[in-house]
Enzyme design. Structure first.
Site, PDB file in Angstrom:
ATOM      1  N   CYS A   1       0.885  -1.094  -0.115  1.00 59.29           N
ATOM      2  CA  CYS A   1      -0.075   0.010   0.071  1.00 59.29           C
ATOM      3  C   CYS A   1       0.903   1.213  -0.056  1.00 59.29           C
ATOM      4  O   CYS A   1       1.598   1.430   1.030  1.00 59.29           O
ATOM      5  CB  CYS A   1      -0.873   0.038   1.353  1.00 59.29           C
ATOM      6  SG  CYS A   1      -1.946   1.490   1.381  1.00 59.29           S
TER       7      CYS A   1
ATOM      8  N   CYS B   1      -5.286   6.749  -3.151  1.00 57.99           N
ATOM      9  CA  CYS B   1      -4.831   5.605  -3.572  1.00 57.99           C
ATOM     10  C   CYS B   1      -3.385   5.853  -4.055  1.00 57.99           C
ATOM     11  O   CYS B   1      -3.120   6.337  -5.180  1.00 57.99           O
ATOM     12  CB  CYS B   1      -5.724   4.956  -4.519  1.00 57.99           C
ATOM     13  SG  CYS B   1      -4.968   3.406  -5.097  1.00 57.99           S
TER      14      CYS B   1
END
Lengths: 284, 284
Positions: free
Chosen positions: B77, B208
């Protein structure tokens, strides 16, 4: 700056101890604390302050300074006051089982039950008359009720999930069209109801203490009870975030349910520093 | 049990230090920690554990055990690894400015910039070809891109807010129809883009990291650049939760942005005890 996070049936709060009223809890800081991605996250802030330190003369050691997530002041919150009491108990700041808590709506008494739940007396309710609300494509009739704040509670004979409660529009009474909490209620057993609530300013929520009381009033009214003769036997109220109990009376409305502290800690000084407006720049 | 809460451009995480790999971090406990009303709240959990304690041989002292909010494992991530690095720095667990972090996708290097931002090398990207997605009532064409995970990034010549991105449906390439992250991208200045992202499994999010890289690839492609000749000058990427910078290269994709720790503390033992299944009752 210390904090705790707690909730009652999913209605969650950032608890901020500030015993001596030293903290400049601006609306901007409240909103930053309640932000679920950039802050701690919560439906509101409960500041714990000595009643004498805020110049109140209420007969309670602790004052609940409750703020909505947008930073605005609020008088009272049925789930919040139970979380506030839980915090006082866990921090050893009070003796039980009866705890007086000063609020902007006056002093409330919270009682710690033997099973760990907490009961708060939210005072008497007033039935204001019949009303009507448009929810999705459906027209529902209900009962307008004051629990300090205004509610329109509609008893239906279908699953409460079947109603589109995303943006209900109150048609009657006209005086409530500007802003009211709307409850959809269904009888699911003897003195047992399921409910969903749309809170003014917050939308659909997991739980609402005054909404649970209003829903109970509507259910009792449907069963033929009237304010001069509410039966004392408690009702079980299923909210999306859990289960509450409500007992109605001529001079009191008792709301019972769980409240827990999830975590305790401190806010990072670097985070706090970024929430303050630069010197010379006033809050908008 | 200690924890911290932090975020990078609004993508937020519960950080759990467990240096010696003693903690039984079940999917149920992860989901309870990430619950925004009944727990701490976050998009995921970052467990901080010594690389040797999890039997990994990667050349990094610390391993990022990343979990999605539903408790499932995840490889990597881009925002999470920067928050992870910030935590290591603030706790004094690492020397900078280059910090190697072991992950399930291999070792990543995070660099602490002079201005306080953090840069992570997310590795090279692969352009998979053209694609099409139905968003609301509109049919958009875009570029299918792999940043380790799959993306479909569509450059449009209108405000990114104008597209209904609530439930995009990928039409081509067929292989991505089952699940892909979808980005809507607009050029707003020289090497400067605005984007919104719909993440598979999460829906619309504030930010994101891999999506910001995919959006940059699509914008650079539209400007005539190709993978064998990406220009090194960074792009500015405006996401709903803030601003990132992305620099593309043949062997590296550099993602730069802020990451901060909001709060630190401990979970209440009483809350933790309620998250454990009773003795003799296995997890479902």
């Amino acid at each position: 700056m210390r904090f705790a996070k707690g909730h009652g049936t999913g209605n969650d709060f950032v608890v901020v101890p500030d015993f001596d009223n030293k903290l400049d809890l601006t609306p901007e800081l409240v909103a930053a604390l309640c932000d679920r991605h950039f802050g701690v996250g919560g439906d509101g802030v409960l500041r714990v302050v000595r009643t004498t330190a805020v110049g109140e003369s209420q007969p309670a050691e602790w004052f609940m300074d409750y703020r909505n997530a947008d930073g605005s002041l609020a008088e009272m919150c049925g789930n919040g006051v139970r979380v506030f009491a839980r915090y006082l108990i866990e921090e050893g700041l009070t003796f039980g089982p009866e705890i007086a808590i000063a609020t902007r709506a006056g002093t409330r008494t919270v009682r710690a039950e033997a099973d760990g739940q907490l009961t708060v007396d939210m005072g008497p309710v007033a039935v204001l008359g019949e009303g009507a609300v448009e929810a999705g494509s459906q027209l529902l009739v209900g009962l307008a009720i004051s629990v300090g704040n205004p509610h329109l509670a509609c008893v239906i004979d279908a699953p409460v999930e079947a109603i589109d409660l995303s943006s209900p529009r109150v048609l009657e009474p006209a005086g409530l069209a500007a802003g009211v909490n709307v409850e959809i209620v269904r009888l699911v057993g003897p003195r047992e109801i399921a409910m969903r609530v749309h809170e003014r300013g917050s939308g659909l929520t997991l739980s609402c203490g005054t909404g649970a009381i209003a829903a109970t009033v509507a259910a009792a009214w449907s069963a033929g009870e009237r304010p001069d003769g509410w039966q004392a036997t408690p009702w079980t109220v299923h909210v999306p975030g859990g289960r509450l109990a409500v007992a109605l009376g001529a001079t009191a409305s008792l709301l019972t349910g769980p409240a827990e502290i999830v975590a305790r800690g401190h806010l990072e000084a670097s985070w706090l520093a970024r929430q303050r407006p630069p010197a010379g720049v006033g809050a908008a």
